[in-house]
Design a protein around this motif. Structure first.
Motif, PDB file in Angstrom:
ATOM      1  N   VAL A  42       0.812  -1.216   0.000  1.00 49.29           N
ATOM      2  CA  VAL A  42       0.000   0.000   0.000  1.00 49.29           C
ATOM      3  C   VAL A  42       0.846   1.267   0.000  1.00 49.29           C
ATOM      4  O   VAL A  42       0.479   2.254  -0.628  1.00 49.29           O
ATOM      5  N   SER A  43       1.972   1.250   0.680  1.00 49.51           N
ATOM      6  CA  SER A  43       2.819   2.442   0.714  1.00 49.51           C
ATOM      7  C   SER A  43       3.372   2.762  -0.673  1.00 49.51           C
ATOM      8  O   SER A  43       3.424   3.937  -1.068  1.00 49.51           O
ATOM      9  N   GLY A 106      -6.423 -11.361   5.095  1.00 42.57           N
ATOM     10  CA  GLY A 106      -7.225 -12.557   5.321  1.00 42.57           C
ATOM     11  C   GLY A 106      -8.128 -12.919   4.154  1.00 42.57           C
ATOM     12  O   GLY A 106      -8.934 -13.834   4.266  1.00 42.57           O
ATOM     13  N   CYS A 107      -8.006 -12.210   3.051  1.00 37.56           N
ATOM     14  CA  CYS A 107      -8.882 -12.405   1.904  1.00 37.56           C
ATOM     15  C   CYS A 107      -8.038 -12.722   0.667  1.00 37.56           C
ATOM     16  O   CYS A 107      -7.035 -12.052   0.426  1.00 37.56           O
ATOM     17  N   ASN A 108      -8.453 -13.689  -0.113  1.00 33.09           N
ATOM     18  CA  ASN A 108      -7.704 -14.017  -1.333  1.00 33.09           C
ATOM     19  C   ASN A 108      -8.412 -13.529  -2.599  1.00 33.09           C
ATOM     20  O   ASN A 108      -8.082 -13.948  -3.698  1.00 33.09           O
ATOM     21  N   GLY A 109      -9.350 -12.608  -2.457  1.00 32.67           N
ATOM     22  CA  GLY A 109     -10.068 -12.087  -3.615  1.00 32.67           C
ATOM     23  C   GLY A 109      -9.162 -11.384  -4.608  1.00 32.67           C
ATOM     24  O   GLY A 109      -9.351 -11.493  -5.819  1.00 32.67           O
ATOM     25  N   ALA A 110      -8.162 -10.657  -4.123  1.00 36.21           N
ATOM     26  CA  ALA A 110      -7.232  -9.978  -5.034  1.00 36.21           C
ATOM     27  C   ALA A 110      -6.422 -10.991  -5.824  1.00 36.21           C
ATOM     28  O   ALA A 110      -6.159 -10.792  -7.014  1.00 36.21           O
ATOM     29  N   ALA A 111      -6.028 -12.091  -5.189  1.00 37.53           N
ATOM     30  CA  ALA A 111      -5.287 -13.137  -5.898  1.00 37.53           C
ATOM     31  C   ALA A 111      -6.181 -13.809  -6.943  1.00 37.53           C
ATOM     32  O   ALA A 111      -5.723 -14.096  -8.059  1.00 37.53           O
ATOM     33  N   ARG A 112      -7.445 -14.039  -6.608  1.00 35.01           N
ATOM     34  CA  ARG A 112      -8.363 -14.642  -7.589  1.00 35.01           C
ATOM     35  C   ARG A 112      -8.591 -13.705  -8.770  1.00 35.01           C
ATOM     36  O   ARG A 112      -8.634 -14.137  -9.923  1.00 35.01           O
ATOM     37  N   ALA A 113      -8.734 -12.411  -8.502  1.00 36.35           N
ATOM     38  CA  ALA A 113      -8.897 -11.437  -9.586  1.00 36.35           C
ATOM     39  C   ALA A 113      -7.631 -11.378 -10.436  1.00 36.35           C
ATOM     40  O   ALA A 113      -7.703 -11.317 -11.668  1.00 36.35           O
ATOM     41  N   ALA A 114      -6.468 -11.397  -9.791  1.00 37.98           N
ATOM     42  CA  ALA A 114      -5.199 -11.375 -10.524  1.00 37.98           C
ATOM     43  C   ALA A 114      -5.069 -12.608 -11.406  1.00 37.98           C
ATOM     44  O   ALA A 114      -4.626 -12.517 -12.563  1.00 37.98           O
ATOM     45  N   MET A 127      -1.789  -6.089  -4.549  1.00 40.86           N
ATOM     46  CA  MET A 127      -1.397  -5.167  -3.496  1.00 40.86           C
ATOM     47  C   MET A 127      -1.574  -5.862  -2.146  1.00 40.86           C
ATOM     48  O   MET A 127      -2.696  -6.137  -1.716  1.00 40.86           O
ATOM     49  N   LEU A 128      -0.459  -6.138  -1.487  1.00 44.74           N
ATOM     50  CA  LEU A 128      -0.501  -6.775  -0.179  1.00 44.74           C
ATOM     51  C   LEU A 128      -1.157  -5.861   0.849  1.00 44.74           C
ATOM     52  O   LEU A 128      -0.967  -4.649   0.827  1.00 44.74           O
ATOM     53  N   GLY A 129      -1.948  -6.439   1.729  1.00 41.39           N
ATOM     54  CA  GLY A 129      -2.615  -5.677   2.774  1.00 41.39           C
ATOM     55  C   GLY A 129      -4.017  -5.243   2.424  1.00 41.39           C
ATOM     56  O   GLY A 129      -4.842  -5.033   3.296  1.00 41.39           O
ATOM     57  N   GLY A 130      -4.278  -5.072   1.128  1.00 46.70           N
ATOM     58  CA  GLY A 130      -5.612  -4.719   0.671  1.00 46.70           C
ATOM     59  C   GLY A 130      -6.124  -3.411   1.252  1.00 46.70           C
ATOM     60  O   GLY A 130      -5.372  -2.579   1.761  1.00 46.70           O
ATOM     61  N   PHE A 131      -7.426  -3.233   1.145  1.00 47.44           N
ATOM     62  CA  PHE A 131      -8.057  -2.007   1.623  1.00 47.44           C
ATOM     63  C   PHE A 131      -7.836  -1.821   3.127  1.00 47.44           C
ATOM     64  O   PHE A 131      -7.651  -0.695   3.603  1.00 47.44           O
ATOM     65  N   GLU A 132      -7.806  -2.919   3.879  1.00 48.74           N
ATOM     66  CA  GLU A 132      -7.609  -2.811   5.325  1.00 48.74           C
ATOM     67  C   GLU A 132      -6.333  -2.040   5.654  1.00 48.74           C
ATOM     68  O   GLU A 132      -6.344  -1.107   6.452  1.00 48.74           O
TER      69      GLU A 132
END
Length: 166
Positions: A42-43, A106-114, A127-132
């Motif tokens: 995120v940074s 804790g969510c793998n949605g970004a990996a599934r989208a990727a 992006m590691l960390g996601g919106f959280e």
């Protein structure tokens, strides 16, 4: 002190950290280099978006509409994972890399989208960390009510500094 079976030479006791020895430096270079080819954080995204120039990538929020409205990164494109195959060709330029994010670690949605985007021929990172972690590091975000920003969590970002220095 005796040498324990399975310990590194010179070690006096076997413990979980070194029970399996570290990889050779050349293997570590290959592994961590590959990891950075697939991930960003995120940074780094915030710095790229704040630079005032075209960052050279599209940031994609792969969460549901309800999640998007609850909070998302300014400038991100909203494309839920389930709709990637149908809508990506209309929304995204295949020549521009895509960075995906979802809720958090804790969510793998970004990996599934990727994965779905890579299957369609897009260059992609997660992006590691996601919106959280975007919100926890104190970066501004948008909601259905407007812009918001929380104070940085000192466990995720240094207090009073613009960057973590890593």
């Amino acid at each position: 002190m005796t040498h324990q079976p399975g310990a590194l030479p010179g070690a006096t006791a076997t413990h979980p950290v070194l029970r399996v020895p570290p990889a050779a430096p050349a293997e570590a270079v290959a592994h961590f280099g590959a990891s950075l080819a697939f991930h960003t954080d995120v940074s780094d995204i915030a710095a790229a978006l704040d630079a005032g120039t075209d960052p050279g990538f599209v940031l994609l929020d792969s969460r549901s509409t309800e999640s998007w409205e609850q909070g998302h990164i300014p400038g991100a494109v909203h494309l839920p994972t389930a709709l990637v195959a149908e809508r990506a060709p209309r929304l995204l330029d295949p020549a521009v890399p895509v960075v995906t994010y979802c809720w958090g670690p804790g969510c793998n949605g970004a990996a599934r989208a990727a994965l779905a985007l890579a299957g369609l021929g897009y260059q992609v990172k997660e992006m590691l960390g996601g919106f959280e972690y975007w919100a926890r590091e104190g970066f501004a975000y948008e909601t259905r009510q407007g812009g918001e920003r929380r104070a940085a969590d000192p466990l995720t970002a240094p207090a009073g500094a613009d960057a973590c220095g890593c």
